[in-house]
Scaffold this motif. Structure first.
Motif, PDB file in Angstrom:
ATOM      1  N   THR A   1       0.856  -1.187   0.000  1.00 57.22           N
ATOM      2  CA  THR A   1       0.000   0.000   0.000  1.00 57.22           C
ATOM      3  C   THR A   1       0.883   1.226   0.000  1.00 57.22           C
ATOM      4  OG1 THR A   1      -1.741  -1.147   1.214  1.00 57.22           O
ATOM      5  CG2 THR A   1      -1.763   1.265   1.243  1.00 57.22           C
ATOM      6  N   VAL A   2       0.517   2.176  -0.883  1.00 57.70           N
ATOM      7  CA  VAL A   2       1.246   3.435  -0.964  1.00 57.70           C
ATOM      8  C   VAL A   2       0.314   4.518  -0.408  1.00 57.70           C
ATOM      9  CG1 VAL A   2       2.433   5.087  -2.446  1.00 57.70           C
ATOM     10  CG2 VAL A   2       2.459   2.644  -3.015  1.00 57.70           C
ATOM     11  N   SER A   3       0.675   5.128   0.685  1.00 61.11           N
ATOM     12  CA  SER A   3      -0.173   6.133   1.340  1.00 61.11           C
ATOM     13  C   SER A   3       0.316   7.517   1.009  1.00 61.11           C
ATOM     14  CB  SER A   3      -0.157   5.922   2.852  1.00 61.11           C
ATOM     15  OG  SER A   3      -0.671   4.664   3.176  1.00 61.11           O
ATOM     16  N   GLY A   4      -0.595   8.336   0.562  1.00 62.60           N
ATOM     17  CA  GLY A   4      -0.280   9.738   0.286  1.00 62.60           C
ATOM     18  C   GLY A   4       0.915   9.832  -0.649  1.00 62.60           C
ATOM     19  N   SER A   5       1.788  10.752  -0.323  1.00 59.21           N
ATOM     20  CA  SER A   5       2.971  10.983  -1.169  1.00 59.21           C
ATOM     21  C   SER A   5       4.224  10.293  -0.610  1.00 59.21           C
ATOM     22  CB  SER A   5       3.209  12.490  -1.312  1.00 59.21           C
ATOM     23  OG  SER A   5       3.421  13.066  -0.030  1.00 59.21           O
ATOM     24  N   THR A   6       4.046   9.344   0.315  1.00 57.94           N
ATOM     25  CA  THR A   6       5.191   8.634   0.918  1.00 57.94           C
ATOM     26  C   THR A   6       5.675   7.519  -0.004  1.00 57.94           C
ATOM     27  OG1 THR A   6       4.315   9.086   3.133  1.00 57.94           O
ATOM     28  CG2 THR A   6       5.966   7.342   2.933  1.00 57.94           C
ATOM     29  N   GLU A   7       7.029   7.469  -0.217  1.00 53.57           N
ATOM     30  CA  GLU A   7       7.608   6.398  -1.034  1.00 53.57           C
ATOM     31  C   GLU A   7       7.478   5.057  -0.317  1.00 53.57           C
ATOM     32  OE1 GLU A   7      11.100   8.787  -3.517  1.00 53.57           O
ATOM     33  OE2 GLU A   7      11.666   7.484  -1.849  1.00 53.57           O
ATOM     34  N   THR A   8       7.200   4.044  -1.097  1.00 49.65           N
ATOM     35  CA  THR A   8       7.016   2.695  -0.549  1.00 49.65           C
ATOM     36  C   THR A   8       7.774   1.694  -1.416  1.00 49.65           C
ATOM     37  OG1 THR A   8       4.849   3.274   0.325  1.00 49.65           O
ATOM     38  CG2 THR A   8       5.325   0.938   0.064  1.00 49.65           C
ATOM     39  N   THR A   9       8.417   0.678  -0.763  1.00 49.33           N
ATOM     40  CA  THR A   9       9.156  -0.368  -1.498  1.00 49.33           C
ATOM     41  C   THR A   9       8.433  -1.684  -1.353  1.00 49.33           C
ATOM     42  OG1 THR A   9      11.291   0.729  -1.204  1.00 49.33           O
ATOM     43  CG2 THR A   9      11.331  -1.626  -1.711  1.00 49.33           C
ATOM     44  N   ILE A  10       8.223  -2.331  -2.480  1.00 45.17           N
ATOM     45  CA  ILE A  10       7.616  -3.672  -2.505  1.00 45.17           C
ATOM     46  C   ILE A  10       8.695  -4.630  -3.025  1.00 45.17           C
ATOM     47  CG2 ILE A  10       5.836  -5.117  -3.524  1.00 45.17           C
ATOM     48  CD1 ILE A  10       4.072  -2.650  -3.728  1.00 45.17           C
ATOM     49  N   GLN A  11       8.944  -5.764  -2.290  1.00 44.16           N
ATOM     50  CA  GLN A  11       9.963  -6.755  -2.669  1.00 44.16           C
ATOM     51  C   GLN A  11       9.304  -7.942  -3.356  1.00 44.16           C
ATOM     52  OE1 GLN A  11      11.973  -7.440   1.151  1.00 44.16           O
ATOM     53  NE2 GLN A  11      13.792  -6.449   0.248  1.00 44.16           N
ATOM     54  N   ILE A  12       9.751  -8.208  -4.593  1.00 49.37           N
ATOM     55  CA  ILE A  12       9.237  -9.363  -5.338  1.00 49.37           C
ATOM     56  C   ILE A  12      10.260 -10.490  -5.201  1.00 49.37           C
ATOM     57  CG2 ILE A  12       8.452 -10.206  -7.563  1.00 49.37           C
ATOM     58  CD1 ILE A  12       8.048  -7.268  -8.386  1.00 49.37           C
ATOM     59  N   PRO A  13       9.916 -11.670  -4.649  1.00 49.24           N
ATOM     60  CA  PRO A  13      10.874 -12.795  -4.518  1.00 49.24           C
ATOM     61  C   PRO A  13      11.403 -13.219  -5.887  1.00 49.24           C
ATOM     62  CG  PRO A  13       8.877 -13.183  -3.225  1.00 49.24           C
ATOM     63  CD  PRO A  13       8.574 -12.012  -4.106  1.00 49.24           C
ATOM     64  N   LEU A  14      12.715 -13.571  -5.890  1.00 45.03           N
ATOM     65  CA  LEU A  14      13.349 -14.011  -7.141  1.00 45.03           C
ATOM     66  C   LEU A  14      13.740 -15.486  -7.130  1.00 45.03           C
ATOM     67  CD1 LEU A  14      15.746 -10.966  -7.789  1.00 45.03           C
ATOM     68  CD2 LEU A  14      13.568 -11.451  -8.921  1.00 45.03           C
ATOM     69  N   ASP A  15      13.741 -16.146  -5.980  1.00 47.09           N
ATOM     70  CA  ASP A  15      14.212 -17.530  -5.917  1.00 47.09           C
ATOM     71  C   ASP A  15      13.408 -18.408  -6.852  1.00 47.09           C
ATOM     72  OD1 ASP A  15      12.238 -16.841  -3.803  1.00 47.09           O
ATOM     73  OD2 ASP A  15      12.178 -19.033  -3.546  1.00 47.09           O
ATOM     74  N   GLY A  16      14.137 -19.168  -7.642  1.00 48.75           N
ATOM     75  CA  GLY A  16      13.511 -20.071  -8.591  1.00 48.75           C
ATOM     76  C   GLY A  16      13.203 -19.447  -9.925  1.00 48.75           C
ATOM     77  N   LEU A  17      13.354 -18.126 -10.089  1.00 47.02           N
ATOM     78  CA  LEU A  17      13.049 -17.472 -11.350  1.00 47.02           C
ATOM     79  C   LEU A  17      14.260 -17.481 -12.275  1.00 47.02           C
ATOM     80  CD1 LEU A  17      11.052 -14.298 -10.187  1.00 47.02           C
ATOM     81  CD2 LEU A  17      10.144 -16.440 -11.121  1.00 47.02           C
ATOM     82  N   THR A  18      14.019 -17.595 -13.539  1.00 42.14           N
ATOM     83  CA  THR A  18      15.045 -17.454 -14.565  1.00 42.14           C
ATOM     84  C   THR A  18      14.606 -16.302 -15.455  1.00 42.14           C
ATOM     85  OG1 THR A  18      15.585 -19.802 -14.532  1.00 42.14           O
ATOM     86  CG2 THR A  18      16.263 -18.542 -16.483  1.00 42.14           C
TER      87      THR A  18
END
Length: 871
Positions: free
Chosen positions: A214-231
């Motif tokens: 969730t991104v609230s107002g004008s605050t920067e937010t980081t979302i982490q997408i898992p990479l294990d197993g991806l090629t």
């Protein structure tokens, strides 16, 4: 004697104190008894103070010019008193040249060339496994730090669902075909437009991996997408969905980075500049096993391999390596053959043929440079690979070892003067073949012969330019050899005065700088070879010419080291009293002088030594022999006829001489004189003998020819002066002598015989003392030390105490020593009862017995008579 007194008084004190026990009131004890018991034996041998060993110690500390043989002298096994025979020689004219040369220092030096050496050749194996590890470049970290991503944007409505968006995010900074991830995340930072309110909910997915935020107002937010197993390929497909309730339309920015814990398991088609990270440093040691003697070897067959396989799954890698060796073997990179077929990080081989290995470890150092271009890399957690270093030396063409332990036996260079007797009396000497013989073992293989060179002008053995040589062939065991001069040689001792001898043992490959270094060929690794050598001098002669009238003779002054104290030194040291010796004089010290010569027909009858013999003590000179002739310069001389008989001493068991030297006098085999006067004079210094003698009586000036065969089987093979001095322990006592028997018995004086520190308080048992009438010590003394010539004289023994009331006189043979009750009380009242036991010898002539010693035994008798109130 002190032990007798101590035992007597100690026993009495113990008896008295033992009676101090608790008893009923007013009980009387009636005693009337006699008590007697032995208190022990005591024996002391005079040989503890006067012996051959103690005399030798005194002589050796005083004289450095005479070698004595000292014996117990018991002529005809019937001497009534102790005598010692001191045997020494001086003024020898050698005739048996072989024996004389063999006794010289240079001959001993030749004999000293003897050794038995094992040469151990090491197997030259590595002492432990050379498998080590090296670190690979951290490719995972390098990719993670090198990649960069293009920012993307997503439109967001004021409210409701966000229209799904498919983003293709390009990856730059690293070129590859595919990357397979095993861990980590793609961090997506979402930046809202400014002034926005409300919030949005986003779901981001890459293939099967997704994450929401969730991104609230004008605050920067980081979302982490898992990479294990991806090629993933060179772009990342990201799907974006979500809802908005911001109340206004906005454009949201998305930026991307890999998390710090991102791990890559495989990458294909990778092209990447690793920079310095692509250089792998190598610094590894090959531990070689040798031994202390090994120096180096030239290798026949062998190799060193340095290799490290590529990690599994790596392919299409460009490699450059630069490896060198130092330490035991030196080699540059160009000396190696590169055997890399693309499956190795490093695979090099060094042919060791002809290379020199020097004792020590081998160090491999250098670098491996890795370049990645369209490469496939499979990564694991260890990030290390094995580096294998193998050294194999199967044969050597030569080995050099250090034989410094036998270096002193490898050469001698000696020069020694002929003895003056040979120079003065021998006009010529004909030598047969002389030099040395030897035995040796040389187990070294063929090609490792050893040579011995010798030079001796005196014996006619080669020259410096052309030495006499022999070869100790390899592969031989217990072989004999000889290095002898050819034919005969005539020596003129008056001009050929120096005996010279040089021997050099030349080991294989030895140099003048290091003659102890041996370079061996055809050597088998891991084998032990024995090399041993023993030399025996050979000095053979045929005949000589003896010219006794050609020179003035032989002269010297020798210090015997003898004086009165020589016999009694240990005794006076024990007594701590040097005045005892000053009261003793020798009645007789016979000196028997022998002028001995071989009994051969070459010697004319009537030959003798003529000249002077003087005894010197300090600055006083006294003729030892009476003079019978006056010679040209006005001085007088004595004559000692040569004896051609065998004057060997006759021994009984235990090194006791039983020969009667007086028989030699009667048979004109020696001349006798007496040294008692000069010794008894007690002048400052020890007895020295000065002699100045020459041979006379040949009747001609022509030389006497003596053949070696003339001396065969004879005990005497030289012309020599031999002295035999007899020290008789028959002595004059010039003044009364007092001997402290306690010191002779090694008993410390000055301490209380009861080990008390103060007088004894005996009040508690005084009533018991009062019923003892007296105490007696019955003793016997066997005087086995000496006898007086005057039978009316004898020694006495006195007990002298610090308490004048307790002084006793004992007599030899035996008697009774009585102690009264008052004397016993006086002893107890004395804080330190430490009597001195003296043996007093009056003036007169005494004879010290053979095996001299004193024996004592004693018994104590106590008489009790009376009644004692117990309590």
């Amino acid at each position: 004697m002190k032990k007798i007194i101590i035992l007597s008084l100690s026993t009495l004190l113990l008896f008295l104190t033992a009676c101090n026990f608790g008893i009923p009131e007013k009980i009387y004890l009636k005693l009337k008894s006699q008590y007697a018991f032995s208190i022990g034996d005591y024996e002391k041998k005079l040989s503890e103070y006067i012996s051959i060993d103690s005399i030798l110690d005194s002589l050796e500390s005083s004289s450095s010019t005479v070698n004595f043989d000292i014996y117990d002298y018991n002529p005809n096994s019937s001497s009534p008193y102790q005598q010692y025979l001191m045997n020494f020689s001086f003024g020898e004219i050698p005739i048996n040249i072989s024996q004389y040369l063999e006794d010289m220092d240079f001959a001993k030096d030749i004999s000293s060339i003897s050794f038995d050496k094992d040469i151990e050749v090491p197997s030259l194996e590595m002492s432990s496994s050379p498998l080590t590890s090296i670190n690979l470049p951290d490719i995972n970290s390098k990719i993670r730090s090198s990649v960069s991503f293009t920012e993307m944007s997503v439109p967001v409505p004021a409210s409701g669902s966000i229209t799904p968006v498919s983003l293709l995010v390009p990856i730059s900074g690293v070129t590859y075909s595919s990357i397979q991830f095993s861990a980590g995340y793609l961090n997506v930072k979402i930046t809202p437009p400014s002034g926005i309110s409300g919030s949005i909910s986003l779901n981001l997915s890459i293939g099967s991996k997704s994450s929401s935020g969730t991104v609230s107002g004008s605050t920067e937010t980081t979302i982490q997408i898992p990479l294990d197993g991806l090629t993933l390929g060179q772009t990342i497909p990201i799907s974006v969905t979500g809802t908005s309730n911001t109340g206004s339309i906005g454009i949201y920015s998305l930026s991307f980075e890999l998390s710090n814990d991102t791990e890559i398991s495989k990458v294909t088609g990778l092209t990447l500049d690793l920079g310095d990270d692509g250089n792998i440093n190598i610094n590894q040691t090959i531990n070689m096993t040798t031994n202390e003697a090994f120096l180096n070897c030239v290798i026949g067959e062998g190799n060193i391999k340095v290799s490290s396989a590529l990690p599994s799954g790596w392919s299409n890698i460009t490699l450059n390596s630069d490896v060198a060796l130092s330490g035991g073997i030196s080699a540059s990179n160009s000396d190696f053959t590169d055997n890399n077929d693309g499956s190795y990080l490093l695979n090099k081989e060094l042919d060791l043929s002809g290379k020199t290995y020097t004792a020590g470890n081998i160090v491999a150092s250098g670098t491996i440079s890795i370049s990645l271009s369209n490469s496939t890399i499979v990564l694991n957690s260890s990030n290390t690979v094995d580096l294998t270093l193998n050294c194999n030396i199967s044969t050597v063409s030569s080995v050099t070892v250090n034989l410094s332990s036998i270096a002193e036996q490898l050469s001698i260079d000696v020069s020694e003067s002929l003895p003056s007797g040979m120079q003065n009396y021998i006009s010529y000497l004909i030598l047969n073949s002389s030099g040395f013989t030897g035995t040796y073992t040389n187990e070294l293989p063929e090609g490792n012969d050893i040579t011995i060179n010798t030079v001796s002008d005196f014996f006619g053995l080669g020259s410096t330019a052309n030495p006499k040589s022999t070869t100790l062939a390899s592969g031989k065991t217990n072989e004999t050899f000889e290095l002898l001069s050819s034919g005969t040689k005539t020596i003129t001792p008056s001009s050929d005065t120096e005996i010279d001898f040089k021997i050099n043992i030349n080991l294989p490959g030895a140099t003048s700088q290091h003659p102890e270094y041996v370079t061996l060929s055809n050597i088998e690794l891991g084998k032990t070879y024995n090399f041993s050598l023993k030399l025996t001098p050979v000095f053979d002669w045929d005949s000589l010419g003896l010219n006794p009238n050609a020179v003035s003779g032989m002269s010297d002054t020798i210090d015997t080291g003898f004086e009165v104290g020589t016999i009694f030194n240990q005794l006076t040291e024990t007594l701590e009293d040097s005045t005892v010796v000053n009261k003793l004089e020798f009645t007789e010290i016979p000196l028997y002088l022998y002028a001995l010569a071989p009994g051969i027909s070459s010697f004319p009858i009537g030959m003798a030594f003529q000249g002077s013999l003087k005894g010197i003590v300090g600055t006083t000179e006294i003729p030892i022999l009476p003079t019978d002739d006056e010679i040209e310069d006005g001085t007088t001389s004595a004559t000692i006829p040569l004896s051609f008989s065998n004057s060997q001493l006759v021994f009984e068991s235990d090194e006791i001489v039983t020969s009667d030297l007086e028989e030699d006098v009667e048979n004109n085999n020696c001349t006798k004189t007496d040294l008692a006067d000069i010794i008894n004079a007690r002048l400052d210094g020890t007895l020295k003998i000065n002699y100045d003698l020459r041979l006379t009586g040949t009747g001609q000036n022509n030389e006497i020819v003596i053949k070696k065969e003339d001396l065969e089987g004879l005990d005497i093979t030289s012309i020599q002066m031999l002295a035999r001095m007899v020290v008789k322990l028959k002595l004059n006592v010039t003044d009364e002598i007092t001997l402290d028997l306690l010191k002779l018995g090694d008993i410390e004086s000055g301490t209380d015989i009861f080990d008390r520190t103060s007088a004894t308080d005996y009040e508690d048992f005084e009533k018991y003392i009062d019923i003892i009438n007296n105490i007696s010590v019955i003793y016997t003394v066997d005087n086995g030390v000496f006898n007086y010539t005057d039978a009316s004289k004898n020694v006495t023994i006195e007990m002298v105490s610090t308490n004048p009331e307790i002084e006793k006189t004992l007599s030899l043979g035996g008697g009774t020593l009585s102690l009264s009750i008052d004397e016993m009380k006086s002893i107890l009242n004395t804080s330190c009862f430490a009597p001195t036991i003296n043996m007093i010898a009056p003036r007169g002539t005494i004879s010290i017995k053979r095996d001299a010693g004193i024996k004592m035994n004693a018994a104590i008798v106590m008489y009790a008579d009376g009644q004692v109130l117990i309590n």
